[in-house]
Write an enzyme that holds these catalytic residues in place. Sequence first.
Site, PDB file in Angstrom:
ATOM      1  N   ALA A 118       0.997  -1.288  -0.225  1.00  0.00           N
ATOM      2  CA  ALA A 118      -0.106  -0.147  -0.175  1.00  0.00           C
ATOM      3  C   ALA A 118       0.997   1.005   0.059  1.00  0.00           C
ATOM      4  CB  ALA A 118      -0.759   0.144   1.171  1.00  0.00           C
ATOM      5  N   GLY A 123       6.405   7.286   0.774  1.00  0.00           N
ATOM      6  CA  GLY A 123       7.549   7.572   1.624  1.00  0.00           C
ATOM      7  C   GLY A 123       8.230   6.675   2.191  1.00  0.00           C
ATOM      8  N   ASP A 185       1.732  -1.361   4.922  1.00  0.00           N
ATOM      9  CA  ASP A 185       1.719  -0.273   5.776  1.00  0.00           C
ATOM     10  C   ASP A 185       0.356   0.171   5.740  1.00  0.00           C
ATOM     11  OD1 ASP A 185       2.221   2.228   7.216  1.00  0.00           O
ATOM     12  OD2 ASP A 185       2.343   3.369   5.487  1.00  0.00           O
ATOM     13  N   CYS A 239      -1.023   3.865  11.196  1.00  0.00           N
ATOM     14  CA  CYS A 239      -0.921   5.185  11.875  1.00  0.00           C
ATOM     15  C   CYS A 239      -2.130   5.158  12.644  1.00  0.00           C
ATOM     16  CB  CYS A 239      -0.461   6.270  11.034  1.00  0.00           C
ATOM     17  SG  CYS A 239      -1.840   6.496   9.704  1.00  0.00           S
TER      18      CYS A 239
HETATM   19  N1  SAM Z   1       3.112   3.447   2.713  1.00  0.00           N
HETATM   20  C1  SAM Z   1       2.794   4.699   2.409  1.00  0.00           C
HETATM   21  C2  SAM Z   1       3.822   5.985   2.619  1.00  0.00           C
HETATM   22  O1  SAM Z   1       4.568   5.642   3.302  1.00  0.00           O
HETATM   23  O2  SAM Z   1       3.997   6.685   1.856  1.00  0.00           O
HETATM   24  C3  SAM Z   1       1.387   5.248   2.958  1.00  0.00           C
HETATM   25  C4  SAM Z   1       0.233   4.489   2.833  1.00  0.00           C
HETATM   26  S1  SAM Z   1      -1.151   4.848   3.293  1.00  0.00           S
HETATM   27  C5  SAM Z   1      -1.154   4.370   4.873  1.00  0.00           C
HETATM   28  C6  SAM Z   1      -2.277   3.628   2.547  1.00  0.00           C
HETATM   29  C7  SAM Z   1      -2.356   3.741   1.311  1.00  0.00           C
HETATM   30  O3  SAM Z   1      -3.012   2.361   0.616  1.00  0.00           O
HETATM   31  C8  SAM Z   1      -3.033   4.517   0.590  1.00  0.00           C
HETATM   32  O4  SAM Z   1      -2.656   5.479  -0.712  1.00  0.00           O
HETATM   33  C9  SAM Z   1      -4.294   4.020  -0.158  1.00  0.00           C
HETATM   34  O5  SAM Z   1      -4.850   4.402  -1.401  1.00  0.00           O
HETATM   35  C10 SAM Z   1      -3.829   2.650  -0.327  1.00  0.00           C
HETATM   36  N2  SAM Z   1      -4.711   1.553  -0.436  1.00  0.00           N
HETATM   37  C11 SAM Z   1      -5.951   1.245   0.250  1.00  0.00           C
HETATM   38  N3  SAM Z   1      -6.386   0.171   0.096  1.00  0.00           N
HETATM   39  C12 SAM Z   1      -5.516  -0.624  -0.657  1.00  0.00           C
HETATM   40  C13 SAM Z   1      -5.846  -1.908  -1.492  1.00  0.00           C
HETATM   41  N4  SAM Z   1      -6.575  -2.677  -1.330  1.00  0.00           N
HETATM   42  N5  SAM Z   1      -4.894  -2.277  -2.318  1.00  0.00           N
HETATM   43  C14 SAM Z   1      -3.542  -1.304  -2.356  1.00  0.00           C
HETATM   44  N6  SAM Z   1      -3.633   0.023  -2.200  1.00  0.00           N
HETATM   45  C15 SAM Z   1      -4.544   0.372  -1.095  1.00  0.00           C
END
Ligand code: SAM
Length: 302
Positions: A118, A123, A185, A239
């Site tokens: 994800a 970052g 994440d 988070c």
């Molecule tokens: N790891 C990232 C960083 O450090 O910049 C932050 C990740 S953020 C907590 C979670 C991300 O997961 C979001 O961008 C969201 O769009 C994506 N997401 C949500 N559900 C998902 C899925 N089923 N498969 C892939 N990505 C997903």
Amino acid sequence: MRSTLSNLPTFLCDKLTQQYSALAEQIADGLCEHLTCLRVNRLKSDPETVKSCLQQAGFKTEALPFYEDALLVRNGDLSTLRHLSAYSEGLFYLQNPSAMLPALWLQPMPGEDLLDMAAAPGGKTTQLAALCGNKAQITACERHPIRAERLRFNLERQGAGSVTVLVRDARQLEDWFSFDRILLDAPCTGSGTLNAQDEADSAHITPILLKKCTTTQKALLQKADRLLKKGGRLVYSTCSVLYEENEATVMPLLKSGRYRACPIDPDRLNGISLLPCQIPEAVCVCPTDCFEGFFAVALEKC
Ligand code: SAM
């Protein structure tokens, strides 16, 4: 005067109080606007160069003891730092220090196949690339196309050239993929990062959102289990400081006997205030003016 805790929506206030008793007040007080921090991008620079660029622009930096690449900038905010050429050239990445922990604990090595499940805005993907000197094959999966564009932009800016972006729901990844290390994440309520002074910021944390997040988190974790090689390492992080999204999500994998939780190097926790946690090897970072609330655990597949 009302306490910060009692200013939170009743649902969240009750959850924090049930889980953390008296500590709930301290957690609520730490849910504020955080000081500005950055991570030096080792693919393009080093801490001394970044410190001197910032100093020339009038910013004072402080090293954080848990990680040599983490710098605190007390007299700078995100918008002013974004105007620096060192920022647009990708010499550093603006990131809360809590968010720097999962990539460190994944301990990626050059030559390995890594999955960031994800990934946007990138970052942690860019940190993984830097930790491996661009010498690991990284697959960065992101469900939302617009966020995936941001991820691509950040990868390019940071010089993370060893990354393949997949715009996919990670739950749908084919099981024939297999990885040495996986970072999950997970999407979460963000209960560790909200600003308790801003009512709108905490109002979105409802029972419905929590249920939706835990369902997705469990499904993503099951997929990570299927994609991880035997002997491989998985870091699960959110988070959020809520038990349901953290310990309760990970516990079934540990109870299966197929995983063991790996202890964290105590040097990597130097100066970080921790909350009680039901999994002894996991960490839950207490939100403070510097650190966002954050949960992470490293699991090894037996
Ligand atoms: N790891 C990232 C960083 O450090 O910049 C932050 C990740 S953020 C907590 C979670 C991300 O997961 C979001 O961008 C969201 O769009 C994506 N997401 C949500 N559900 C998902 C899925 N089923 N498969 C892939 N990505 C997903």
